[in-house]
Scaffold this motif. Structure first.
Motif, short mmCIF file in Angstrom:
data_model
loop_
_atom_site.label_atom_id
_atom_site.label_comp_id
_atom_site.label_asym_id
_atom_site.label_seq_id
_atom_site.Cartn_x
_atom_site.Cartn_y
_atom_site.Cartn_z
N ASP A 1 148.17 33.56 46.72
CA ASP A 1 147.96 32.27 46.07
C ASP A 1 146.84 32.39 45.04
O ASP A 1 145.72 32.76 45.37
CB ASP A 1 147.57 31.24 47.15
CG ASP A 1 147.53 29.82 46.61
OD1 ASP A 1 147.81 29.62 45.41
OD2 ASP A 1 147.23 28.92 47.41
N SER A 2 147.17 32.08 43.78
CA SER A 2 146.13 32.14 42.74
C SER A 2 145.49 30.78 42.53
O SER A 2 144.59 30.64 41.70
CB SER A 2 146.74 32.62 41.42
OG SER A 2 147.53 31.59 40.85
N GLY A 3 146.00 29.77 43.24
CA GLY A 3 145.53 28.41 42.99
C GLY A 3 146.38 27.74 41.92
O GLY A 3 146.54 26.53 41.89
N LEU A 4 146.95 28.55 41.03
CA LEU A 4 147.81 28.04 39.97
C LEU A 4 149.27 28.25 40.35
O LEU A 4 150.14 27.43 40.04
CB LEU A 4 147.53 28.79 38.66
CG LEU A 4 148.21 28.25 37.42
CD1 LEU A 4 147.42 27.05 36.89
CD2 LEU A 4 148.31 29.31 36.33
N ALA A 5 149.54 29.36 41.02
CA ALA A 5 150.91 29.72 41.40
C ALA A 5 150.87 30.58 42.66
O ALA A 5 149.83 31.13 43.01
CB ALA A 5 151.56 30.50 40.26
N LEU A 6 152.04 30.66 43.32
CA LEU A 6 152.19 31.65 44.38
C LEU A 6 152.85 32.86 43.74
O LEU A 6 153.68 32.71 42.83
CB LEU A 6 153.09 31.11 45.50
CG LEU A 6 152.58 29.88 46.25
CD1 LEU A 6 153.60 29.46 47.30
CD2 LEU A 6 151.23 30.15 46.90
N HIS A 7 152.47 34.04 44.18
CA HIS A 7 153.05 35.25 43.59
C HIS A 7 153.68 36.11 44.67
O HIS A 7 153.01 36.45 45.65
CB HIS A 7 151.96 36.07 42.88
CG HIS A 7 151.34 35.36 41.72
ND1 HIS A 7 151.69 35.63 40.41
CD2 HIS A 7 150.39 34.40 41.66
CE1 HIS A 7 150.98 34.85 39.60
NE2 HIS A 7 150.19 34.10 40.33
N ILE A 8 154.95 36.47 44.48
CA ILE A 8 155.58 37.49 45.33
C ILE A 8 155.28 38.82 44.67
O ILE A 8 155.63 39.03 43.51
CB ILE A 8 157.11 37.29 45.40
CG1 ILE A 8 157.45 35.93 46.03
CG2 ILE A 8 157.76 38.43 46.17
CD1 ILE A 8 158.95 35.63 46.07
N LYS A 9 154.61 39.70 45.40
CA LYS A 9 154.20 40.96 44.78
C LYS A 9 154.22 42.12 45.75
O LYS A 9 154.25 41.91 46.97
CB LYS A 9 152.80 40.80 44.16
CG LYS A 9 151.73 40.53 45.19
CD LYS A 9 150.40 40.48 44.50
CE LYS A 9 149.23 41.04 45.26
NZ LYS A 9 149.38 42.00 46.28
N ASP A 10 154.20 43.29 45.20
CA ASP A 10 154.09 44.53 45.96
C ASP A 10 152.71 44.53 46.65
O ASP A 10 151.69 44.27 46.00
CB ASP A 10 154.18 45.68 44.94
CG ASP A 10 154.24 47.05 45.55
OD1 ASP A 10 153.60 47.27 46.59
OD2 ASP A 10 154.91 47.91 44.96
N ARG A 11 152.69 44.84 47.96
CA ARG A 11 151.42 44.85 48.71
C ARG A 11 150.37 45.80 48.13
O ARG A 11 149.18 45.62 48.31
CB ARG A 11 151.66 45.33 50.15
CG ARG A 11 152.22 44.29 51.04
CD ARG A 11 152.28 44.78 52.48
NE ARG A 11 152.91 43.74 53.27
CZ ARG A 11 152.27 42.66 53.69
NH1 ARG A 11 150.98 42.50 53.45
NH2 ARG A 11 152.90 41.73 54.36
N ARG A 12 150.86 46.88 47.47
CA ARG A 12 149.92 47.90 46.96
C ARG A 12 149.25 47.45 45.67
O ARG A 12 148.31 48.08 45.19
CB ARG A 12 150.66 49.22 46.69
CG ARG A 12 151.26 49.84 47.93
CD ARG A 12 152.25 50.89 47.56
NE ARG A 12 153.36 50.32 46.78
CZ ARG A 12 154.43 51.01 46.38
NH1 ARG A 12 154.53 52.29 46.63
NH2 ARG A 12 155.40 50.41 45.69
N ILE A 13 149.75 46.36 45.09
CA ILE A 13 149.25 45.90 43.79
C ILE A 13 148.24 44.78 43.99
O ILE A 13 148.47 43.82 44.73
CB ILE A 13 150.43 45.34 42.95
CG1 ILE A 13 151.47 46.43 42.67
CG2 ILE A 13 149.96 44.67 41.68
CD1 ILE A 13 150.95 47.58 41.87
N ASN A 14 147.10 44.90 43.36
CA ASN A 14 146.14 43.79 43.31
C ASN A 14 145.16 44.06 42.16
O ASN A 14 145.18 45.14 41.56
CB ASN A 14 145.41 43.62 44.65
CG ASN A 14 144.70 44.88 45.10
OD1 ASN A 14 143.82 45.37 44.41
ND2 ASN A 14 145.11 45.43 46.23
N LYS A 15 144.34 43.09 41.85
CA LYS A 15 143.42 43.25 40.72
C LYS A 15 142.40 44.37 40.96
O LYS A 15 141.94 45.02 40.03
CB LYS A 15 142.70 41.92 40.44
CG LYS A 15 143.60 40.78 39.97
CD LYS A 15 142.77 39.53 39.66
CE LYS A 15 143.63 38.33 39.34
NZ LYS A 15 142.82 37.12 39.01
N GLY A 16 142.06 44.60 42.23
CA GLY A 16 141.09 45.65 42.57
C GLY A 16 141.65 47.03 42.25
O GLY A 16 140.96 47.88 41.66
#
Ligand code: PGA
Ligand code: MG
Length: 225
Positions: A139-154
């Motif tokens: 949850d970004s607060g703006l939208a929910l995102h379905i994403k690959d678990r290995r992917i993140n901003k870090g």
């Protein structure tokens, strides 16, 4: 002089209000900061949105988009796309009627699937786990995102840190939502703005009082020491 050698900063809920309008109070401070250190936007939004925002705000033209699924190195530079976009789209197709999902920016997304926040994240996470346990919802607060678990901003920031040759421990990061957690955990100084989610505040090194742009201004003051 700043206490870090680079800054990664979230867009929606941090530089911009919840309705996506930029909070103008932080623009000049960001323009002044970018004269000292690279200031890199890291957003869940699309790469074209991130790049346009970076140019208009006046920060670095290397951006992280789609929660780390897309990295664009300079306006005309390479674009790195990671994450299993095809599997995210497949999961969305399976669940869209059953859960009344509404995709956002479908044609512009290369890595994740963004959804209107009109469904329960817990329910969606449970169904997603049944379809493909390698995917998750954030949850970004703006939208929910379905994403690959290995992917993140870090993880994306690790790639950027190699490219710009600044250690992650010399980075500061500023954010507001759960999709900023890994980014704040990876860097030397993780700062949550006053309107941040409880989960982000819990992992932040510093939680500032100010909300949105005022929080960014406070964070920059702290980084200046
Ligand atoms: O969900 C989005 O598209 C934007 O989110 P962020 O800029 O706060 O990461
Ligand atoms: Mg945000």
């Amino acid at each position: 002089m700043t206490r870090c050698r680079a800054v990664a900063i979230d867009l929606d809920g941090t530089i911009a209000f919840k309705d996506s309008r930029v909070d103008p109070v932080c623009i000049e401070p960001l323009r002044s900061l970018v004269r000292e250190v690279p200031v890199i936007i890291a957003t869940g939004n699309t790469v074209c949105y991130a790049m346009t925002a970076a140019i208009l705000i006046g920060v670095d033209r290397t951006v992280i988009a789609e929660n780390g699924g897309v990295i664009k190195v300079g306006r005309d530079g390479v674009e790195i796309v990671n994450g299993n976009g095809e599997e995210c789209r497949r999961a969305y197709e399976i669940l869209k009627d059953e859960m009344k999902l509404e995709a956002l920016d479908w044609d512009l997304r290369k890595s994740d699937v963004a959804l209107r926040r009109n469904v329960s994240i817990d329910q969606l996470s449970r169904r997603l786990a049944e379809i493909n346990p390698l995917l998750e919802v954030v949850d970004s607060g703006l939208a929910l995102h379905i994403k690959d678990r290995r992917i993140n901003k870090g993880e994306a920031l690790k790639v950027v840190s190699d490219i710009i040759e600044v250690d992650l421990t010399d980075f500061a990061a500023i954010g507001d939502s759960d999709n900023d957690i890994e980014m704040l955990e990876e860097v030397g100084i993780g700062i949550a703005v006053g309107n941040a989610s409880d989960r982000l505040k819990a992992v932040a090194d510093v939680v500032v009082e100010g909300e949105y742009g005022k929080g960014v201004v406070e964070a920059i003051e702290i980084l200046r020491g």
